[in-house]
Design a protein around this motif. Structure first.
Motif, PDB file in Angstrom:
ATOM      1  N   UNK A 311       0.869  -0.997  -0.211  1.00 17.88           N
ATOM      2  CA  UNK A 311       0.268  -0.098  -0.067  1.00 17.88           C
ATOM      3  C   UNK A 311       1.364   1.245   0.183  1.00 17.88           C
ATOM      4  N   UNK A 312       1.936   1.146   1.027  1.00 19.51           N
ATOM      5  CA  UNK A 312       3.201   2.534   1.100  1.00 19.51           C
ATOM      6  C   UNK A 312       3.180   2.640  -0.530  1.00 19.51           C
ATOM      7  N   UNK A 313       3.894   1.913  -0.510  1.00 18.87           N
ATOM      8  CA  UNK A 313       4.544   1.967  -2.121  1.00 18.87           C
ATOM      9  C   UNK A 313       3.967   2.441  -3.364  1.00 18.87           C
ATOM     10  N   UNK A 314       2.293   1.938  -3.404  1.00 24.83           N
ATOM     11  CA  UNK A 314       1.401   2.595  -4.236  1.00 24.83           C
ATOM     12  C   UNK A 314       1.828   4.306  -3.829  1.00 24.83           C
ATOM     13  N   UNK A 315       1.817   4.508  -2.731  1.00 20.20           N
ATOM     14  CA  UNK A 315       1.806   5.950  -2.771  1.00 20.20           C
ATOM     15  C   UNK A 315       2.903   6.939  -3.712  1.00 20.20           C
ATOM     16  N   UNK A 316       2.236   7.582  -4.418  1.00 21.14           N
ATOM     17  CA  UNK A 316       3.454   8.718  -5.067  1.00 21.14           C
ATOM     18  C   UNK A 316       4.955   9.194  -4.298  1.00 21.14           C
ATOM     19  N   UNK A 317       5.706   9.669  -4.499  1.00 18.54           N
ATOM     20  CA  UNK A 317       6.888  10.388  -3.659  1.00 18.54           C
ATOM     21  C   UNK A 317       6.977  11.605  -4.280  1.00 18.54           C
ATOM     22  N   UNK A 318       6.608  11.633  -5.342  1.00 21.73           N
ATOM     23  CA  UNK A 318       6.552  12.916  -6.374  1.00 21.73           C
ATOM     24  C   UNK A 318       5.563  13.078  -7.079  1.00 21.73           C
ATOM     25  N   UNK A 319       5.175  14.104  -7.242  1.00 20.91           N
ATOM     26  CA  UNK A 319       3.828  14.915  -8.334  1.00 20.91           C
ATOM     27  C   UNK A 319       4.040  16.228  -8.402  1.00 20.91           C
ATOM     28  N   UNK A 320       3.167  16.462  -9.427  1.00 22.84           N
ATOM     29  CA  UNK A 320       2.857  17.470  -9.811  1.00 22.84           C
ATOM     30  C   UNK A 320       1.860  18.395  -8.491  1.00 22.84           C
ATOM     31  N   UNK A 321       1.438  19.653  -9.020  1.00 22.20           N
ATOM     32  CA  UNK A 321       0.199  19.929  -8.669  1.00 22.20           C
ATOM     33  C   UNK A 321      -0.629  19.646  -8.865  1.00 22.20           C
ATOM     34  N   UNK A 322      -0.769  19.615 -10.683  1.00 19.52           N
ATOM     35  CA  UNK A 322      -2.675  19.292 -11.166  1.00 19.52           C
ATOM     36  C   UNK A 322      -2.394  17.649 -10.666  1.00 19.52           C
ATOM     37  N   UNK A 323      -1.373  16.599 -10.168  1.00 25.90           N
ATOM     38  CA  UNK A 323      -1.982  14.998  -9.823  1.00 25.90           C
ATOM     39  C   UNK A 323      -3.068  14.789  -8.954  1.00 25.90           C
ATOM     40  N   UNK A 324      -3.447  14.022  -8.737  1.00 28.30           N
ATOM     41  CA  UNK A 324      -3.900  13.174  -7.724  1.00 28.30           C
ATOM     42  C   UNK A 324      -2.858  12.817  -6.657  1.00 28.30           C
ATOM     43  N   UNK A 325      -2.338  13.519  -5.614  1.00 27.23           N
ATOM     44  CA  UNK A 325      -1.365  13.121  -4.573  1.00 27.23           C
ATOM     45  C   UNK A 325      -2.274  11.390  -3.415  1.00 27.23           C
ATOM     46  N   UNK A 326      -0.594  11.679  -2.322  1.00 29.97           N
ATOM     47  CA  UNK A 326      -1.363  10.560  -1.410  1.00 29.97           C
ATOM     48  C   UNK A 326      -2.158  11.568  -0.533  1.00 29.97           C
ATOM     49  N   UNK A 327      -2.497  12.141  -0.379  1.00 33.83           N
ATOM     50  CA  UNK A 327      -2.664  13.085   0.672  1.00 33.83           C
ATOM     51  C   UNK A 327      -4.744  12.817  -0.061  1.00 33.83           C
TER      52      UNK A 327
END
Length: 431
Positions: A311-327
């Motif tokens: 589950x943790x591995x699937x959460x992104x560590x890098x993203x853009x402001x337009x992306x859906x985030x782990x939060x």
């Protein structure tokens, strides 16, 4: 099943601008917002899920100085003062009771650790004292445990995690703060390298400063900005009993159990000697930093490998402001309860105080703590991102010290004299 939190009617409209944005609606972020609102500073709190939905409502509710790091004691002392005034400040009973805390020692080695702590804290105006087995039997009658001794701090206390954050939030709202739930902050807006706002899933808010009080999520949020914050997740598990007669109003911590009286007449119980450690990628990345802590052996780490890792591995560590985030993907971290650890807690407490044989378990839950290598939080400006202040990494102590920790964060925002010396909480010590 998560604890039932006192509901709050939060704000419905998101402003286009404000002076300060607080990321995270846990108790530290809410105290920060309340303090700023009391000072007349416009502030908006943005919570990705529900207020206090994670560790702020899942902790044990202890407000203690006993056995706390010497560097952290000024914060604990100031928090005592603020907890004592909290009901008047927010206009509600938050369950705070200065009924005392006692830690017990089963062996000479454990008792010697209490002796060393007492020696280290001389001159700090604490009312802590070492207690004998006879005094333990007097203060907590009905026990059958064979204790070498213990340490007791009568001025320590407890409060109710399911009430306190909500009451603080309502008081902040009444003072003019804006609080939004289900509104995740994706990243910061920058101008010339300095903070000028936040980008949320619902749009942007311009602001002058940001306080990141995101708990276990702060490491991932900062990592996306290129800022290193070493924290590891550890899980604790708790039990709520039905109302019952208990041995004392004092909160008691043995080597392998703890209990404290609740406002509802029941007890909150845990296996104090064991924490869950479901492996995630950060254990491999950061583990060496934690070796000194693990070698102390104060808690058994119950390491597991399974669903949490993937589950943790699937959460992104890098993203853009337009992306859906782990939060947005995980609104609330709700760890699976380790029923074996909870069963140990009940067996251990019944062996020490047989009155708990009559305890009826009504609820169990788990919570995830964000642990730093030295168990002290970070409450500091981020030099490379002017306008950003971090208040995270509380290592399981955030509820008890939240009143002073939140005020310290607000002091850093406004430039007022800090409530305590912020030096022990500098981010640079962990870089």
């Amino acid at each position: 099943m998560a604890p039932v939190i006192s509901p709050v009617q939060t704000s419905t409209a998101m402003p286009k601008s404000t002076t300060v944005v607080v990321i995270g609606g846990g108790i530290v972020g809410l105290v920060t917002a309340l303090t700023l609102a009391e000072r007349g500073v416009p502030v908006v709190v943005l919570e990705k899920g529900r207020l206090a939905g994670e560790q702020s409502s899942r902790n044990l509710g202890w407000v203690r100085k006993t056995s706390r790091s010497v560097a952290d004691l000024p914060m604990a002392l100031e928090s005592d003062r603020l907890w004592n005034a909290m009901a008047t400040r927010v206009g509600e009973d938050v369950g705070y009771r200065p009924a005392g805390i006692m830690f017990l020692a089963k062996t000479e080695a454990e008792f010697n650790a209490h002796r060393r702590w007492m020696t280290a804290t001389q001159g700090l105006s604490l009312d802590s004292r070492l207690v004998t087995p006879k005094e333990i039997d007097h203060l907590v009658p009905g026990g059958t445990g064979q204790w070498v001794g213990g340490v007791h701090t009568p001025s320590d206390g407890r409060a109710e995690p399911t009430l306190a954050s909500s009451a603080i939030a309502r008081a902040a709202l009444a003072k003019g703060a804006v609080i939004l739930e289900n509104c995740a902050v994706r990243t910061l807006s920058l101008s010339g390298g300095s903070v000028c706002g936040v980008v949320t899933e619902k749009g942007e808010i311009a602001c002058d400063q940001v306080v990141l009080a995101g708990g276990l999520w702060s490491r991932r949020f900062l990592g996306n900005l290129g800022v290193f914050l070493p924290t590891l997740p550890l899980e604790c598990y708790a039990i709520r009993t039905a109302p019952m007669e208990g041995p004392t109003e004092i909160a008691v911590g043995g080597p392998n159990f703890s209990f404290r009286k609740r406002m509802d007449g029941g007890f909150t119980i845990c296996q104090r000697g064991a924490v869950g450690s479901p492996l995630v990628l950060d254990h491999a990345r950061l583990g060496l930093r934690y070796l000194p802590m693990f070698r102390e052996g104060r808690h058994q780490l119950r390491i597991s490998f399974g669903k949490a890792f993937f589950d943790d591995l699937r959460l992104a560590r890098r993203w853009r402001a337009s992306d859906t985030t782990p939060f947005e993907t995980v609104r609330t971290m709700d760890p699976r309860v380790n029923h074996g650890i909870n069963a140990e807690a009940m067996d251990n407490i019944r062996a020490a105080w047989p009155t708990f044989a009559a305890a009826r378990v009504e609820q169990v839950w788990g919570g995830t703590m964000d642990i730093t290598p030295d168990s002290l939080p970070v409450i500091d400006h981020v030099e490379r991102l002017p306008g950003l202040i971090v208040a995270s990494g509380f290592s399981g102590h955030g509820f008890g010290t939240a009143p002073a920790a939140g005020q310290l964060a607000a002091d850093l925002v406004t430039g007022e004299k800090p409530i305590v010396d912020p030096t022990p909480y500098r981010l640079g010590r962990l870089q």
